[in-house]
Design a protein around this motif. Structure first.
Motif, PDB file in Angstrom:
ATOM      1  N   ASN A  27       6.530  -6.747 -11.606  1.00 43.99           N
ATOM      2  CA  ASN A  27       5.993  -8.020 -11.112  1.00 43.99           C
ATOM      3  C   ASN A  27       5.890  -9.061 -12.217  1.00 43.99           C
ATOM      4  O   ASN A  27       5.765 -10.245 -11.952  1.00 43.99           O
ATOM      5  CB  ASN A  27       4.626  -7.810 -10.441  1.00 43.99           C
ATOM      6  N   ASP A  77       4.228  -1.841  -7.447  1.00 41.46           N
ATOM      7  CA  ASP A  77       3.362  -2.860  -6.844  1.00 41.46           C
ATOM      8  C   ASP A  77       3.467  -2.900  -5.317  1.00 41.46           C
ATOM      9  O   ASP A  77       2.495  -3.229  -4.644  1.00 41.46           O
ATOM     10  CB  ASP A  77       3.609  -4.257  -7.448  1.00 41.46           C
ATOM     11  N   ARG A 122       3.630 -11.894  -3.678  1.00 40.58           N
ATOM     12  CA  ARG A 122       4.884 -11.204  -3.997  1.00 40.58           C
ATOM     13  C   ARG A 122       5.998 -11.629  -3.026  1.00 40.58           C
ATOM     14  O   ARG A 122       7.127 -11.910  -3.439  1.00 40.58           O
ATOM     15  CB  ARG A 122       4.675  -9.687  -3.922  1.00 40.58           C
ATOM     16  N   ARG A 163       9.398 -13.533  -4.345  1.00 42.50           N
ATOM     17  CA  ARG A 163      10.625 -12.735  -4.299  1.00 42.50           C
ATOM     18  C   ARG A 163      11.655 -13.332  -3.338  1.00 42.50           C
ATOM     19  O   ARG A 163      12.771 -12.828  -3.235  1.00 42.50           O
ATOM     20  CB  ARG A 163      10.321 -11.283  -3.899  1.00 42.50           C
TER      21      ARG A 163
END
Ligand code: MN
Length: 246
Positions: A80, A117, A130, A134
């Motif tokens: 991450n 994660d 996230r 992403r």
């Protein structure tokens, strides 16, 4: 030949101890390995591949490439903190970029490799963040901004994350057992290796009537590194102090 897996070194210029440990690990055990896997968060952060212009980053990448040049396969799976790595980074390190989740043969055993994660599903705020970062569009928009601006945004996020971590409970930031079981089940494997939580441990889970093994890699301090050393007959956590693997 031993396969070594490491993660969560969080290297940055202000951590010369951890960086020296990695450099000695690369010149020592890794140079005699069957393969080396880096499962993410090698760097405290990576702002994009033009960040290779930073001498610190370039030095770390060159040291990794020296291992690959010895003919040792080196694989990198982003965490991450360093998910903005790209092909230029991979070339600089002589590595192949892996995309998680993936199953690799580790010392003869099909094994699910993850940063870790995605297993921390209790932390909804983090999972939302996230998903946002992403997305390919977010990534290309962000990478189109000047490097100095990206670094400043990331530094701001790091500060915020440090504050938030103090507020979040330890359990919230750990892996969720249902997510772990689902990952074993979905991928049809009985072995998994990941990092991210910095909670070095070997866990056993009973999933679909089978005993599944989960190995969690630990983070590196300025005085101690760790790795999972996998041979055909045994998998074992080992510790690196700069001179000996114990
Ligand atoms: Mn992480």
């Amino acid at each position: 030949m031993t396969t070594y897996l490491i993660s969560d070194l969080h290297l940055c210029p202000s951590r010369p101890g951890a960086t020296a440990l990695l450099l000695s690990f690369l010149a020592g055990p890794a140079a005699r390995a069957g393969a080396l896997y880096i499962l993410g968060d090698l760097f405290e952060y990576w702002a994009g591949d033009d960040h290779l212009g930073d001498p610190f980053n370039a030095r770390v990448c060159t040291a990794i490439k020296a291992v690959a040049t010895h003919g040792i396969p080196v694989f990198f799976l982003a965490g991450n903190r360093d998910f903005l790595v790209g092909e230029d980074f991979a070339r600089a390190c002589g590595t192949s970029l892996l995309t998680e989740p993936l199953i690799r043969d580790i010392a003869g055993k099909p094994t699910l490799l993850l940063h870790g994660d995605t297993l921390c599903t209790d932390d909804i705020d983090y999972q939302n963040f996230r998903t946002m970062v992403r997305a390919p569009q977010w990534r290309s928009d962000f990478l189109s901004r000047p490097l100095a601006e990206r670094i400043s945004v990331i530094e701001g996020l790091r500060e915020r994350s440090t504050v938030e971590k103090q507020r979040k409970s330890m359990a919230l930031m750990d892996t969720n057992n249902d997510a772990v079981a689902a990952a074993f089940s979905e991928h049809g494997v009985t072995r998994m290796i990941h990092g991210h939580t910095h909670r070095l441990a070997h866990h056993e889970h009973s999933v679909d009537g089978q005993i599944c093994q989960r190995w969690v890699l630990g983070d590196w301090s300025d005085t101690a590194g760790n790795c999972l050393a996998c041979d055909a007959d045994q998998w074992k956590f080992r510790y690196w102090d700069g001179t000996a693997l114990t």
